[in-house]
Design a protein around this motif. Structure first.
Motif, mmCIF file in Angstrom:
data_model
loop_
_atom_site.group_PDB
_atom_site.id
_atom_site.type_symbol
_atom_site.label_atom_id
_atom_site.label_comp_id
_atom_site.label_asym_id
_atom_site.label_seq_id
_atom_site.Cartn_x
_atom_site.Cartn_y
_atom_site.Cartn_z
ATOM 1 N N TRP A 6 7.978 -13.897 39.212
ATOM 2 C CA TRP A 6 8.409 -14.236 37.851
ATOM 3 C C TRP A 6 8.424 -13.025 36.904
ATOM 4 C CZ3 TRP A 6 4.384 -16.883 40.350
ATOM 5 C CH2 TRP A 6 3.097 -16.397 40.105
ATOM 6 N N ALA A 14 9.039 -24.126 32.664
ATOM 7 C CA ALA A 14 10.014 -23.339 31.917
ATOM 8 C C ALA A 14 11.097 -24.270 31.377
ATOM 9 C CB ALA A 14 10.645 -22.283 32.819
ATOM 10 N N ASN A 37 9.098 -20.202 25.946
ATOM 11 C CA ASN A 37 9.005 -20.750 27.308
ATOM 12 C C ASN A 37 10.336 -20.818 28.046
ATOM 13 O OD1 ASN A 37 6.113 -21.792 27.774
ATOM 14 N ND2 ASN A 37 6.584 -22.539 25.718
ATOM 15 N N VAL A 51 14.800 -24.335 30.935
ATOM 16 C CA VAL A 51 15.823 -23.534 31.607
ATOM 17 C C VAL A 51 17.201 -23.746 30.988
ATOM 18 C CG1 VAL A 51 16.954 -23.122 33.825
ATOM 19 C CG2 VAL A 51 14.504 -23.597 33.746
ATOM 20 N N LEU A 66 16.427 -17.021 39.164
ATOM 21 C CA LEU A 66 15.682 -17.541 38.021
ATOM 22 C C LEU A 66 15.035 -16.375 37.291
ATOM 23 C CD1 LEU A 66 14.518 -19.958 36.397
ATOM 24 C CD2 LEU A 66 12.613 -19.990 38.031
ATOM 25 N N VAL A 67 15.368 -16.210 36.026
ATOM 26 C CA VAL A 67 14.846 -15.106 35.215
ATOM 27 C C VAL A 67 14.073 -15.693 34.041
ATOM 28 C CG1 VAL A 67 15.446 -13.128 33.769
ATOM 29 C CG2 VAL A 67 16.737 -13.570 35.864
ATOM 30 N N LEU A 68 12.798 -15.362 33.941
ATOM 31 C CA LEU A 68 11.995 -15.860 32.823
ATOM 32 C C LEU A 68 12.251 -15.029 31.578
ATOM 33 C CD1 LEU A 68 8.553 -16.891 34.346
ATOM 34 C CD2 LEU A 68 10.772 -18.045 34.414
ATOM 35 N N PHE A 69 12.347 -15.724 30.454
ATOM 36 C CA PHE A 69 12.588 -15.105 29.154
ATOM 37 C C PHE A 69 11.397 -15.294 28.217
ATOM 38 C CE2 PHE A 69 14.055 -15.130 24.788
ATOM 39 C CZ PHE A 69 14.979 -14.088 24.717
ATOM 40 N N ALA A 124 13.887 -19.816 30.163
ATOM 41 C CA ALA A 124 14.272 -19.130 31.395
ATOM 42 C C ALA A 124 15.758 -19.328 31.614
ATOM 43 C CB ALA A 124 13.482 -19.652 32.587
ATOM 44 N N VAL A 173 7.810 -24.103 37.300
ATOM 45 C CA VAL A 173 8.206 -22.852 37.944
ATOM 46 C C VAL A 173 7.474 -22.584 39.261
ATOM 47 C CG1 VAL A 173 9.006 -21.749 35.844
ATOM 48 C CG2 VAL A 173 6.604 -21.545 36.484
#
Length: 246
Positions: free
Chosen positions: A10, A177, A122, A179, A157-160, A124, A215
């Motif tokens: 992550w 997350a 939170n 999304v 999947l990219v967490l922001f 993604a 996640v």
């Protein structure tokens, strides 16, 4: 900060930069100064004490292009996301500042500020085959994570959200997350940042166009999800609520 596992999947979007900023912190720099050392953007990170008393945090950032930063994990990850997604963070900040200018700082955020805060903390981004998205939107966890498990090799999947990144330093099964759907593959984080900044529309985002995703259920994001029965926990993998009958 020494508990961060930079090998965790992550952390992919912020890993390379994060390791270098962390090194600056370990050498004795405050988090704001460490972020500025690696920054290539036009705004600056400043100590939290620079935020004038009575001034809204988001408004101050918009007016000054300075990000008040504390010496903690929450603001460390916030800074990394600012550096990796500068256009999107600036756009989210703009919406916050505009709402504050129009309505003031209220005890309860309006729909737009609430949605922006949810994603900022939170959020993604998920680019995945349509079959995975269909199963995710239906909360069909068996199909999403077991029947279609091989398809996750085609997903990204990219967490922001910086709060989510902070919480995942000590990962727990219920972490979720919010999304946002990425319809096409992106070549880089910079491409994703530019695309996402253009998607942040005040009207559309007021509806919270996000889908919850636990996640640690993502294949490859933790060995526990290989165990039989991992996805049977209805407190985490909750079914889709039925629509109310008119």
């Amino acid at each position: 900060m020494e508990r961060i596992d930079w090998g965790a999947p992550w952390l992919g979007a912020v890993r390379d930069l994060g390791v270098r900023v962390q090194r600056e912190v370990f050498e004795g720099k405050p988090v704001a100064e460490a972020l500025n050392v690696l920054s290539t953007v036009s705004f600056r990170f400043v100590p939290q004490s620079d935020l004038p008393e009575g001034t809204a945090y988001e408004q101050y950032i918009w007016d000054t292009r300075r990000v008040p930063t504390r010496d903690n994990l929450h603001d460390f990850f916030n800074g990394l996301v600012w550096l990796q997604f500068p256009r999107t963070k600036r756009r989210l900040n703009q919406l916050q500042a505009q709402a504050i200018a129009a309505d003031g700082v209220q005890a309860v955020r309006g729909p737009l500020r609430d949605a922006v805060t949810v994603f900022d903390e939170n959020g993604a981004l998920l680019q995945a085959p349509d079959a995975l998205w269909d199963a995710l939107r239906a909360r069909d966890w068996q199909r999403l994570f077991i029947d279609l498990r091989p398809l996750w090799a085609e997903a990204r999947l990219v967490l922001f959200g910086h709060a989510l990144l902070e919480k995942l330093v000590s990962p727990r099964k219920p972490m979720v997350a919010h999304v946002f759907h990425v319809p096409v593959a992106m070549n880089s984080i910079a491409d994703m940042d530019g695309w996402l900044a253009d998607q942040v529309d005040a009207s559309a985002w007021s509806t919270k166009p996000f889908t919850p995703l636990p996640v640690l259920g993502v294949p490859g994001w933790g060995p526990s999800n290989e165990a039989p029965g991992f996805y049977d926990d209805a407190q985490v993998f909750r079914p889709l609520r039925a629509a109310p009958v008119p």
